[in-house]
Design a protein around this motif. Sequence first.
Motif, short mmCIF file in Angstrom:
data_model
loop_
_atom_site.label_atom_id
_atom_site.label_comp_id
_atom_site.label_asym_id
_atom_site.label_seq_id
_atom_site.Cartn_x
_atom_site.Cartn_y
_atom_site.Cartn_z
N LEU A 61 -49.46 -2.92 72.72
CA LEU A 61 -48.23 -3.57 71.43
C LEU A 61 -47.64 -4.58 72.19
N ASN A 62 -47.00 -3.72 73.26
CA ASN A 62 -45.74 -4.84 73.36
C ASN A 62 -46.02 -5.96 74.14
N THR A 63 -47.18 -5.78 74.92
CA THR A 63 -48.45 -6.95 75.81
C THR A 63 -48.85 -7.97 74.94
N ARG A 64 -48.92 -7.29 73.25
CA ARG A 64 -49.47 -8.12 72.41
C ARG A 64 -48.02 -9.03 71.72
N PHE A 65 -47.16 -8.27 71.88
CA PHE A 65 -45.76 -9.27 71.05
C PHE A 65 -44.96 -10.55 72.09
N ASP A 66 -45.58 -9.96 73.29
CA ASP A 66 -44.83 -10.93 74.46
C ASP A 66 -45.67 -12.10 74.30
N GLN A 67 -47.09 -12.27 74.29
CA GLN A 67 -47.63 -13.16 74.30
C GLN A 67 -47.80 -13.87 72.67
N LEU A 68 -47.27 -13.33 71.95
CA LEU A 68 -47.64 -13.92 70.24
C LEU A 68 -45.76 -14.88 70.13
N GLY A 69 -44.90 -14.09 70.98
CA GLY A 69 -43.99 -14.87 70.98
C GLY A 69 -43.22 -14.48 69.49
N VAL A 70 -42.45 -15.94 69.17
CA VAL A 70 -41.98 -16.22 68.32
C VAL A 70 -42.45 -17.45 67.40
N ALA A 71 -42.30 -17.36 65.96
CA ALA A 71 -42.87 -18.39 64.95
C ALA A 71 -42.46 -20.00 65.41
N GLU A 72 -42.99 -20.97 65.01
CA GLU A 72 -42.91 -21.92 65.20
C GLU A 72 -41.75 -22.93 64.36
N GLN A 73 -42.12 -21.71 63.35
CA GLN A 73 -41.61 -22.62 61.82
C GLN A 73 -40.49 -21.68 61.66
N THR A 74 -38.93 -21.54 60.51
CA THR A 74 -38.05 -20.56 60.30
C THR A 74 -39.05 -20.11 58.99
N LEU A 75 -36.92 -18.96 58.38
CA LEU A 75 -37.92 -18.27 57.85
C LEU A 75 -38.84 -18.96 56.32
N GLU A 76 -37.56 -19.77 56.67
CA GLU A 76 -37.93 -20.90 55.33
C GLU A 76 -39.16 -21.86 55.00
N GLU A 77 -39.15 -21.68 56.34
CA GLU A 77 -40.49 -22.95 56.57
C GLU A 77 -42.07 -22.81 56.46
#
Length: 277
Positions: A61-77
């Motif tokens: 799962l750590n590998t997948r989380f690293d690959q997925l990174g962060v969301a492009e939008q903010t929480l509100e968007e």
Amino acid sequence: MATSLYEWMTVEEAADALHRYLAERAPALDRLREALARHGRDPKRVLNGSPESVAPLWQWLNTRFDQLGVAEQTLEEDPTRGTWPSWARHGKLVDPHPPAETIALVDGFVTYLGELLTAAVPGARWQAGEHRIAHHPLLNYPVLAAGRHQVFLPAMPLYSAYQSAHGRDPMSGAEMLGHVHRTIAALRGESPAAATAGEPLVNVVAEVGCFDVGLRADLVEQHPEVVERLVAELADRDGVVSVHRYGPHALVVDVPDWDELRLQLWLTVWLERALSR
């Protein structure tokens, strides 16, 4: 109620949120199985029901989380927010936040973790978090409880997933397994942690120009050398202006570019890792 934080809920709303959390468990585990299969992993082998299976699962799962990174939008968007598990919608997330796929994988992992814990501790039960202190961090959260110990299962995996998403060092599989063993011991009442009644390792409160950090009492009493290392390593982090220890269990941290949750995440993950060694 869809956007209410757990901290704002009434007793009735917290009971409803607990029911919703439990209803989401089976679908969450199915999604984890599907994700494993899509990536060439045998779900039956990976999720074999043993506590030791946590280590390789979390490493993957750590590998997948690293690959997925962060969301492009903010929480509100973020248009996916309505599809998140209820614990993520009602909890406190901050930007930049992990994307929906990461949150879904965390959701599946904590579901599997719940099955392991309830098998290891048959007397454990699900309930809405309760405490005599009105602002206690677990108040109204869906928790697994036994004796005086309560645990909100998504907390530690989510903290570590944030580390991965931001390119920082997450908990390893072995460290997550250590966390699981300590949780089992605490729920059984077999460890010093059981005496802390589910208190978090640290409490972080934003003050004017700084953060007030409270350390759980048993950390100082049983692991004074760990606390000394914690203070030294935190003071050495980029962006940290100062760390002042004004009492055995209390710190004042000046770190202008961090928010309350980031400091809570860093301190909690650091302590979990240090205590697992």
